[in-house]
Design a protein around this motif. Structure first.
Motif, PDB file in Angstrom:
ATOM      1  N   TRP A  68    -102.796 -12.246  80.023  1.00 42.80           N
ATOM      2  CA  TRP A  68    -103.498 -11.124  79.380  1.00 42.80           C
ATOM      3  C   TRP A  68    -102.702  -9.830  79.457  1.00 42.80           C
ATOM      4  O   TRP A  68    -103.039  -8.857  78.801  1.00 42.80           O
ATOM      5  CB  TRP A  68    -104.883 -10.939  80.008  1.00 42.80           C
ATOM      6  N   ARG A  94    -109.496 -12.285  71.305  1.00 45.80           N
ATOM      7  CA  ARG A  94    -108.343 -12.912  70.669  1.00 45.80           C
ATOM      8  C   ARG A  94    -107.580 -11.964  69.756  1.00 45.80           C
ATOM      9  O   ARG A  94    -106.371 -12.138  69.553  1.00 45.80           O
ATOM     10  CB  ARG A  94    -108.768 -14.189  69.939  1.00 45.80           C
ATOM     11  N   VAL A 170    -107.041 -14.472  77.045  1.00 42.16           N
ATOM     12  CA  VAL A 170    -108.125 -13.488  77.153  1.00 42.16           C
ATOM     13  C   VAL A 170    -108.674 -13.432  78.576  1.00 42.16           C
ATOM     14  O   VAL A 170    -108.960 -14.467  79.174  1.00 42.16           O
ATOM     15  CB  VAL A 170    -109.266 -13.861  76.173  1.00 42.16           C
TER      16      VAL A 170
END
Ligand code: ARG
Length: 307
Positions: A68, A94, A170
């Motif tokens: 991330w 996303r 994510v």
């Protein structure tokens, strides 16, 4: 007055980024450059730290351990040496990257965010000198309308990506009341920022471990005045009692993660890694709260934290 304080914190980043991007440019306060003329005359003691203080605490990581964590890039503004990296960001959906509002400000970019045509998010690239991973154009920038550039309160902005990232990139945001915010919780911050506080920018991703500290610790360190003011509602305090483990210039907007959730974004601090001057992070529960308020949420977005 307060405004110049925040500038002093942010500008060394631009200064050093420009110097890194243009190696022939000296650090002399008189050197001219197009986008950072102001910054060059503002080399502030706030950027100085005992040499090695940050490096002591940080270690190299592969981006796959923290997928991330992304780099924000503009080669137009910051040159191509380190792929144009100037701030960090975090994948919270996303097509959604969270970063610090101040990263989208004129003090950092030298111009308005919307005139930066080549603003990109670089994902899945550990080493900025490689061409691994993806460079994704940013389609929209939304700066938190409640961001206060004079105090740096509410320091967050959302970037919408032109291309989707995998769900595995994510990270979930910790909502208010999550145990991850409890003082004493161990946390990790990552980024490509300054390793020493002296403008020594990393080209490969690094991380450091530290702890969530009580609001009282930062209120004591930053009661107002020259050192800035800590606002507990939108800020989070983290570091180590003896200093040494901290984020630094260039790490802004990047993730502070605890118990597998995002709790903070690198925002500001006095120097880097100094004992008694913890790092100040944007409190991510404020982002969760704001995203539930339709007023700010407008436009396409995910459904809740992990979307
Ligand atoms: N404002 C800096 C940036 O734009 C981040 C500074 C964080 N400092 C700290 N001591 N934790 O990159």
């Amino acid at each position: 007055m307060r405004r110049s304080f925040v500038r002093a914190l942010v500008r060394p980043l631009v200064l050093a980024a420009a110097a890194t991007a243009l190696p022939l440019l000296s650090m002399s306060p008189t050197s001219p450059t197009s986008s950072t003329t102001g910054a060059l005359s503002a080399l502030s003691p706030a950027s100085a730290a005992p040499a090695g203080s940050v490096v002591i605490g940080s270690f190299p990581i592969d981006v796959s351990e923290s997928p991330w964590t992304v780099a924000l890039s503009s080669r137009d503004r910051f040159g191509g040496t380190r792929a144009g990296q100037f701030c960090g960001g975090v994948v919270i959906g996303r097509t959604t990257v969270l970063t610090a509002a101040h990263c989208m400000g004129e003090d950092v970019l030298g111009t308005s965010a919307k005139s930066v045509r080549d603003l990109k998010v670089i994902s899945n690239r550990t080493d900025l000198l490689s061409n691994r991973g993806q460079e994704i154009p940013v389609r929209a920038v939304r700066v938190n309308p409640d961001y206060d550039s004079s105090s740096n309160a509410e320091d967050f902005a959302l970037l919408t990506l032109a291309v989707s990232l995998p769900q595995s990139s994510v990270i979930e945001m910790a909502a208010s009341g999550d145990p991850a915010y409890k003082p004493g919780t161990s946390a990790m911050v990552s980024g490509w920022g300054d390793l020493t506080g002296g403008g020594d920018y990393a080209h490969s991703l690094r991380a450091t471990r530290l702890h969530v500290l009580s609001d009282a610790r930062c209120q004591e360190a930053y009661p107002g005045g020259a050192e800035g003011v800590y606002v507990a509602r939108s800020m989070l305090c983290a570091g180590e009692a003896g200093g040494g483990h901290d984020a630094c210039q260039g790490d802004s907007g990047g993730p502070l993660v605890a118990k597998g959730k995002l709790i903070g974004l690198v925002s500001w601090g006095s120097g880097c890694g100094r004992a008694g001057s913890p790092g100040v992070y944007t409190r991510v529960s404020e982002v969760v709260r704001a995203r539930h308020l339709d007023a700010w949420a407008g436009g396409p977005r995910g459904t809740g934290g992990g979307a």
